[in-house]
Design an enzyme around this catalytic site. Structure first.
Site: not given
Length: 251
Positions: A28, A119, A152, A155
């Site tokens: 923060t 995360h 991508c 692919c």
């Protein structure tokens, strides 16, 4: 605060395996909002409806429009004293492992050589089809129609941000490394985390259960305050800055 900082500094110098866990409050001071306060990122929206695997697969345009609106400002953020002090403690060998709930990459930007990211990270993205990983610049685009959806380059599959989305499991290797570190810790620092989100909030519990002592650097109370040896209610950057000064560490 000074007397408590001095006591904690002595404990840190004497520790054999100190570990830190950082949450949104660590960033923060870089101008980034947290996620759970009245001014946080989820204040006006149900995040599950838009930052989820279901949304990415079924409503990719809405997903990316919301993602860019809510997260693009993180890419230009700079490390603050919290990140710099923790990186310095790692360089000095006083902090053995650094675990974060944050996805902003600011620990690495401050020079931390080894970060366990529970995360995920905004610094990369991954193809949902082939699994290849790429720099996050490939998803830093305006998405108005399906033709704009990041794909991508190998692919053509849809690219997913490197952060862990709702409905998605945390990375197993990160969880395993974090649990191992917590169980080995004789000193565990909680920095800028409300300890409301599992399984990260169980890491300091593990440390205490295995004989570690706990220091909490957070503006608001947590459920583990009664088990903490040190509690610092100042801004994390202020408290850690005082710690660095006490240890004679220049940033």
């Amino acid at each position: 605060m000074l007397e408590q900082i001095q006591d904690f500094a002595r404990a840190l110098q004497a520790s054999r395996y100190a570990v830190a866990l950082t949450g949104a409050g660590a960033s923060t001071e870089s101008g980034l909002p947290d996620f759970r306060s009245n001014t946080g990122l989820w204040k006006d929206v149900d995040p599950v409806s838009l930052i989820s695997m279901t949304a990415l697969r079924r409503r990719p345009v809405d997903f990316y429009r919301f993602y860019r609106m809510r997260f693009s400002h993180l890419w230009g953020a700079q490390p603050n004293p919290v990140h710099k002090v923790l990186a310095a403690l790692q360089r000095e060998g006083l902090l053995k492992r650094l675990i974060t709930q944050n996805v902003d990459g600011l620990h690495q930007a401050a020079g931390s050589p080894d970060v366990i990211e529970l995360h995920g990270s905004l610094r990369e993205c991954q193809c949902l089809r082939c699994g290849r990983r790429f720099p996050s610049r490939l998803i830093d685009v305006e998405v108005e129609t399906e033709a704009d959806i990041p794909r991508c380059p190998e692919c053509g599959g849809v690219l997913k941000p490197g952060v862990v989305l709702f409905e998605e499991a945390l990375p197993a290797d990160a969880i395993e490394a974090a649990i191992e570190a917590a169980m080995k810790a004789d000193l565990f620092l909680v920095v800028g985390s409300s300890l409301e989100v599992g399984p990260a909030n169980q890491l300091p519990v593990l440390a205490v259960q295995h004989g570690g002592r706990l220091a909490i650097f957070n503006l608001t109370p947590t459920f583990l305050d009664p088990r903490a040896t040190w509690i610092f209610r100042e801004k994390a950057g202020q408290a850690l800055g005082a710690l660095a000064a006490e240890l004679g560490i220049s940033l």
